[in-house]
Scaffold this motif. Structure first.
Motif, PDB file in Angstrom:
ATOM      1  N   ALA A  12      49.010  -2.939  55.312  1.00 24.29           N
ATOM      2  CA  ALA A  12      50.441  -3.562  54.944  1.00 24.29           C
ATOM      3  C   ALA A  12      51.113  -3.660  55.935  1.00 24.29           C
ATOM      4  CB  ALA A  12      51.002  -2.817  53.413  1.00 24.29           C
ATOM      5  N   HIS A  16      52.952  -6.672  58.269  1.00 26.91           N
ATOM      6  CA  HIS A  16      54.460  -7.126  58.134  1.00 26.91           C
ATOM      7  C   HIS A  16      54.985  -6.781  59.468  1.00 26.91           C
ATOM      8  CE1 HIS A  16      58.352  -6.675  56.586  1.00 26.91           C
ATOM      9  NE2 HIS A  16      58.774  -5.763  57.434  1.00 26.91           N
ATOM     10  N   VAL A  79      58.588  -2.872  53.012  1.00 24.34           N
ATOM     11  CA  VAL A  79      57.475  -3.349  52.475  1.00 24.34           C
ATOM     12  C   VAL A  79      57.409  -2.818  51.030  1.00 24.34           C
ATOM     13  CG1 VAL A  79      54.770  -3.548  52.399  1.00 24.34           C
ATOM     14  CG2 VAL A  79      56.331  -3.880  54.611  1.00 24.34           C
TER      15      VAL A  79
END
Length: 275
Positions: A12, A16, A79
């Motif tokens: 993730a 990002h 996130v």
């Protein structure tokens, strides 16, 4: 933290933030990987390791490790913040109410307390004192109560019906209906027993802080050279990942059980989330 959760975070963060994406330089050679940078940040968080102690094992420069740390905690907040720093939803509230009902505290939403993180190199012009009251005034925990949007709670105690939940708190907190504080100089076995059980139940928040600090020792010692914004991101990121670990370790559909005994500490099977 389990391997699957760690890989989920790495993926993730890499998607990002371009800082963590592996690229080729002008000589077509691969640069640093996301695993190197994220691992450097994790080691600083989980072991309070100085940046210059990681350059040999991770093959990263000290300045790159420091920047990886700064970028990592900021990315964690961006996130995962909306999901793991949200206010408790109906399911979370119902779980807390059910757990505390079985412990003898119907209508109890949780306990409230503060933990302090010393900023060793705080500039004199910025120094100040933040006690529990000052922190409470800056907190958003009770914003919904101020506008009449309290969680829906229905319970009865001693023949009286109540529709507003409460938190266990220390003596320093204000005389608000949502705070239940210890009885001063309790007289009689009934009141004395209540004081003991309240003190045991209120330890939940202290245990949560202790688990948070044991998982991320960086917030246990004195903060030294980080700026204010990064200090905020570090603490927030540690709380987010603490909540992620709690959720990942809880079996699906499991209800927290207590180990109860008269005069004994009541220990939840899972440490509470830090909201």
């Amino acid at each position: 933290m389990k391997r699957d959760l760690y890989c989920k975070i790495v993926q993730a963060i890499e998607e990002h933030d371009p800082w963590f994406q592996q690229r080729r330089n002008a000589a077509s050679e691969l640069g640093l990987s996301s695993l190197q940078k994220v691992t450097a940040a994790f080691r600083m968080l989980a072991y309070d390791a100085p940046a210059d102690s990681l350059n040999e094992c991770l093959r990263l420069g000290e300045s790159t490790i420091i920047e990886s740390m700064r970028q990592f905690v900021r990315a964690i907040v961006e996130v995962f913040g909306d999901e793991y720093l949200r206010a408790p939803n109906e399911e979370d509230t119902a779980r807390s109410l059910d757990m505390n009902q079985r412990r003898g505290f119907p209508g109890m939403l949780g306990s409230i307390d503060c933990v302090h993180w010393k900023w060793k190199n705080c500039p004199t012009a910025w120094s100040g004192s933040l006690n529990d009251i000052n922190v409470l005034h800056r907190s958003h925990l009770l914003d919904n109560l101020a506008v009449g949007e309290a969680p829906k709670v229905q319970y009865s105690i001693n023949g009286h019906h109540y529709t507003m939940g409460y938190y266990l708190a220390d003596d320093i907190y204000p005389e608000w209906a949502t705070f239940v504080k210890p009885i001063q100089s309790p007289v009689g076995r009934k009141r004395q027993h209540f004081v003991v059980q309240q003190a045991v139940a209120q330890k939940d928040v202290e245990w949560a802080f202790e688990v948070l600090q044991s998982r991320f020792p960086i917030v246990q010692g004195a903060a030294r050279f980080w700026d204010q914004e990064t200090l905020n991101d570090i603490m927030t990121a540690c709380i987010i990942m603490h909540n992620m670990i709690i959720e990942d370790e809880r079996p699906e559909g499991e209800v927290e059980h207590m180990h109860e005994g008269v005069g004994e500490e009541v220990v939840p099977s899972h440490t509470a989330k830090v909201w």
